[in-house]
Motif scaffolding. Structure first.
Motif, short mmCIF file in Angstrom:
data_model
loop_
_atom_site.label_atom_id
_atom_site.label_comp_id
_atom_site.label_asym_id
_atom_site.label_seq_id
_atom_site.Cartn_x
_atom_site.Cartn_y
_atom_site.Cartn_z
N GLY A 101 0.82 -1.21 0.00
CA GLY A 101 0.00 0.00 0.00
C GLY A 101 0.85 1.26 0.00
N LEU A 102 1.92 1.24 0.77
CA LEU A 102 2.81 2.39 0.79
C LEU A 102 3.55 2.53 -0.54
CD1 LEU A 102 3.59 4.73 2.56
CD2 LEU A 102 5.40 3.32 3.55
N LEU A 103 3.90 1.40 -1.16
CA LEU A 103 4.48 1.45 -2.50
C LEU A 103 3.47 2.05 -3.48
CD1 LEU A 103 6.68 0.88 -4.61
CD2 LEU A 103 5.78 -1.45 -4.78
N LEU A 104 2.22 1.69 -3.36
CA LEU A 104 1.17 2.27 -4.22
C LEU A 104 1.10 3.78 -4.04
CD1 LEU A 104 -1.18 1.97 -6.20
CD2 LEU A 104 -2.65 1.46 -4.23
N VAL A 105 1.17 4.24 -2.80
CA VAL A 105 1.16 5.69 -2.53
C VAL A 105 2.38 6.34 -3.19
CG1 VAL A 105 1.40 7.44 -0.71
CG2 VAL A 105 -0.19 5.52 -0.41
N ALA A 106 3.55 5.70 -3.09
CA ALA A 106 4.77 6.24 -3.70
C ALA A 106 4.65 6.30 -5.22
CB ALA A 106 5.98 5.40 -3.29
N ILE A 107 4.05 5.28 -5.81
CA ILE A 107 3.86 5.27 -7.26
C ILE A 107 2.91 6.39 -7.68
CG2 ILE A 107 2.85 3.96 -9.19
CD1 ILE A 107 3.93 1.40 -7.76
N LEU A 108 1.81 6.55 -6.95
CA LEU A 108 0.87 7.63 -7.26
C LEU A 108 1.50 9.00 -7.03
CD1 LEU A 108 -2.39 6.08 -5.79
CD2 LEU A 108 -1.72 6.23 -8.20
N ASP A 109 2.34 9.11 -6.02
CA ASP A 109 3.10 10.33 -5.74
C ASP A 109 3.95 10.69 -6.96
OD1 ASP A 109 4.67 12.33 -4.58
OD2 ASP A 109 5.66 11.00 -3.15
N GLU A 110 4.65 9.71 -7.50
CA GLU A 110 5.48 9.94 -8.69
C GLU A 110 4.62 10.24 -9.91
OE1 GLU A 110 8.79 10.28 -8.96
OE2 GLU A 110 8.91 10.03 -6.79
N TRP A 111 3.48 9.56 -10.03
CA TRP A 111 2.59 9.78 -11.17
C TRP A 111 2.15 11.25 -11.20
CZ3 TRP A 111 -2.00 11.55 -12.89
CH2 TRP A 111 -2.46 11.09 -14.12
N ILE A 112 1.79 11.78 -10.04
CA ILE A 112 1.35 13.19 -9.95
C ILE A 112 2.49 14.12 -10.34
CG2 ILE A 112 0.64 14.99 -8.32
CD1 ILE A 112 -0.99 12.73 -6.89
N GLN A 113 3.70 13.83 -9.88
CA GLN A 113 4.85 14.67 -10.23
C GLN A 113 5.12 14.66 -11.73
OE1 GLN A 113 8.25 13.67 -7.86
NE2 GLN A 113 7.44 14.71 -6.05
N VAL A 114 5.09 13.47 -12.32
CA VAL A 114 5.35 13.35 -13.76
C VAL A 114 4.23 14.03 -14.55
CG1 VAL A 114 5.61 11.74 -15.69
CG2 VAL A 114 6.77 11.29 -13.51
N ALA A 115 2.99 13.85 -14.12
CA ALA A 115 1.87 14.49 -14.81
C ALA A 115 1.96 16.01 -14.74
CB ALA A 115 0.54 14.01 -14.21
N ALA A 116 2.55 16.52 -13.66
CA ALA A 116 2.73 17.96 -13.50
C ALA A 116 3.93 18.49 -14.29
CB ALA A 116 2.89 18.30 -12.03
N GLY A 117 4.63 17.60 -15.00
CA GLY A 117 5.76 18.01 -15.81
C GLY A 117 7.10 17.95 -15.10
N LEU A 118 7.12 17.45 -13.88
CA LEU A 118 8.37 17.32 -13.15
C LEU A 118 9.05 16.00 -13.48
CD1 LEU A 118 7.06 18.56 -9.68
CD2 LEU A 118 8.33 19.89 -11.38
N ARG A 119 10.34 15.95 -13.24
CA ARG A 119 11.08 14.70 -13.45
C ARG A 119 10.86 13.80 -12.25
NH1 ARG A 119 16.83 15.52 -14.72
NH2 ARG A 119 16.65 13.49 -15.67
N PRO A 120 10.77 12.50 -12.47
CA PRO A 120 10.53 11.57 -11.36
C PRO A 120 11.67 11.61 -10.33
CG PRO A 120 10.22 10.47 -13.48
CD PRO A 120 10.82 11.81 -13.76
N THR A 121 11.29 11.48 -9.07
CA THR A 121 12.27 11.48 -7.99
C THR A 121 13.28 10.37 -8.16
OG1 THR A 121 10.52 12.31 -6.54
CG2 THR A 121 12.48 11.42 -5.47
N TYR A 122 12.82 9.19 -8.60
CA TYR A 122 13.73 8.06 -8.75
C TYR A 122 14.75 8.29 -9.85
CZ TYR A 122 9.85 6.84 -11.87
OH TYR A 122 8.84 6.87 -12.79
#
Length: 180
Positions: free
Chosen positions: A142-163
């Protein structure tokens, strides 16, 4: 947003810390078994407990490992795309990852809940309640899912992924240990 960012990063770090404690627990159990064996004493339930801690170590470390760019991903393919296409491909990969991890989270949660409902116990020498160690799977996933969605939002906003940024930072420092 900074408070949400600090909260999420704190959750990822907390789970990684719990994973490290689980790993330490495995070590301590193994040392105890080794030392007590010299006196003809066995640690009851040590095999089961080590297995439970191994699962906890794996699942609880997933989110922090993902955010640090240390999980295996499809980077070799995505890096070949031009920036605009890369963003779309990254979003697709994150969407697929979220669907798969969401599925895993749901069913491991169902399994832990079922174990709790029927009061399932381990069949080893110590009758551990199985819902307790099984809880590490849906919590970690579940926490991995939150992290994936966190990255999805960043990428959708035009930011580069944290990873990606974390992997580039390691490479800039000459640390290729995660790439092996």
């Amino acid at each position: 947003m900074p408070i949400l960012r600090r909260t999420l990063d704190g959750l990822y770090a907390l789970a990684a810390g719990l994973a490290a404690l689980s790993l330490l627990g495995i070590f301590l159990i193994m040392v105890a078994q080794m030392l007590l064996r010299q006196f003809g004493v066995q640690v009851p339930g040590s095999d089961d407990l080590s297995a439970f801690l191994c699962v906890a170590t794996t699942f609880l470390a997933l989110a922090a490992t993902f955010k640090r760019g240390e999980l295996i991903r499809v980077g070799m393919v995505l890096e070949r795309f031009p920036p605009a296409a890369r963003r779309g491909a990254e979003l697709l990969a994150l969407t697929l990852a979220a669907l798969i991890v969401g599925y895993i989270t749901f069913w491991t949660g169902q399994d832990a809940l079922f174990s709790w409902e029927i009061e399932e116990v381990a069949q080893g020498t110590v009758p551990f309640l199985l819902w307790v160690p099984k809880l590490a799977m849906p919590l970690g996933a579940g926490l991995l899912l939150v992290a994936i969605l966190d990255e999805w939002i960043q990428v959708a906003a035009g930011l580069r992924p944290t990873y990606v940024l974390a992997a580039e930072d390691r490479a800039a420092r000459g640390d290729f240990s995660a790439e092996v």
